[in-house]
Design a protein around this motif. Structure first.
Motif, PDB file in Angstrom:
ATOM      1  N   ILE A  40       0.594  -1.040  -0.123  1.00  0.00           N
ATOM      2  CA  ILE A  40       0.133  -0.111  -0.118  1.00  0.00           C
ATOM      3  C   ILE A  40       0.718   1.150  -0.038  1.00  0.00           C
ATOM      4  O   ILE A  40       0.797   2.273  -0.952  1.00  0.00           O
ATOM      5  N   ALA A  41       1.708   1.354   0.720  1.00  0.00           N
ATOM      6  CA  ALA A  41       2.543   2.117   1.168  1.00  0.00           C
ATOM      7  C   ALA A  41       3.271   2.902  -0.474  1.00  0.00           C
ATOM      8  O   ALA A  41       3.502   3.923  -0.558  1.00  0.00           O
ATOM      9  N   ILE A  44       1.229   3.778  -2.980  1.00  0.00           N
ATOM     10  CA  ILE A  44       1.103   5.407  -2.229  1.00  0.00           C
ATOM     11  C   ILE A  44       2.292   6.713  -3.184  1.00  0.00           C
ATOM     12  O   ILE A  44       2.274   7.886  -3.436  1.00  0.00           O
ATOM     13  N   GLY A  47       2.803   6.119  -7.491  1.00  0.00           N
ATOM     14  CA  GLY A  47       1.801   6.494  -7.751  1.00  0.00           C
ATOM     15  C   GLY A  47       1.316   5.765  -8.671  1.00  0.00           C
ATOM     16  O   GLY A  47       0.275   6.371  -9.389  1.00  0.00           O
TER      17      GLY A  47
END
Length: 229
Positions: A40-41, A44, A47
């Motif tokens: 997830i990191a 993020i 992008g």
């Protein structure tokens, strides 16, 4: 790009975290939670499109559905023990489902939660497909039900066994039943790593609690709605 990197990235992170877990023996180093948070990191920060990652991991999702069948092996290996204690196990798992749903409705009622939210939360301790189906039948939101199932499963996998040991529950059969009843498939995976007996009884509890919740949750929910009217 993420479509092609999804499976190698998932495999590398899983194996790395598994190696860390074996080395440090810390319940927070969880092979499900940490890789998920890292991915997830990464999505993020870079992008990248999460849908592309999901598409790339479709082969793993299909294998996961088949892997659930592997829970039958420890059940078969412990079949003699299970037959000797079948009715006490069914009774305990049914009571577990009853307590889980009832306490959710009572606490939700005290907090004045909306009925559709309660219908989504009441199935938090059973496996995702059943939770989504049962919650939707009660007027809940399947997406919320699925999210809560994952959260509860991860919490159980991380703190379940350490908490049971701290409470003095050292019997492998009792540990397995508690993990399967409270943390469904994710907890069963953690129980299987603890030992074959824990894995077998956790698998059994997951199945029995899923059936019991599917039977008990709708009438209890409608009884709650009748009571608050």
């Amino acid at each position: 790009m993420m479509i092609w990197l999804a499976i190698p990235l998932t495999a590398v992170l899983y194996l790395w975290v598994k190696k860390l877990a074996r080395r440090y023996k810390n319940p927070l180093i969880n092979t499900i939670m940490l890789p998920a948070l890292l991915i997830i990191a990464l999505l993020i920060v870079t992008g990248q499109d999460g849908n592309a990652y999901q598409t790339g991991t479709q082969p793993l999702n299909r294998l996961l559905e088949l892997a659930v069948v592997a829970f039958a092996l420890p059940l078969y290996q412990q079949a003699a023990k299970i037959r000797q204690q079948l009715w006490p196990i069914v009774l305990c798992c049914s009571l577990s489902a009853l307590i889980s749903v009832s306490t959710t409705l009572m606490i939700g009622g005290l907090l004045q939660a909306k009925p559709e939210l309660l219908a989504s939360i009441a199935t938090k301790s059973i496996t995702t497909p059943l939770a989504m189906s049962v919650s939707e039948a009660m007027g809940g939101i399947p997406a919320i039900a699925a999210g809560l199932v994952i959260i509860v499963g991860m919490m159980g996998a991380i703190i379940g066994l350490p908490l049971l040991k701290w409470a003095g529950v050292h019997h492998p059969e009792a540990q397995g039943l508690a993990m399967g009843a409270s943390a469904h498939a994710i907890g069963t995976g953690a129980a299987a790593e603890a030992g074959p007996v824990q894995g077998a009884f956790s698998s059994l509890a997951m199945v029995v609690c899923g059936i019991a919740t599917a039977i008990l949750a709708p009438p209890l929910f409608h009884l709650y709605l009748w009571f608050i009217q």
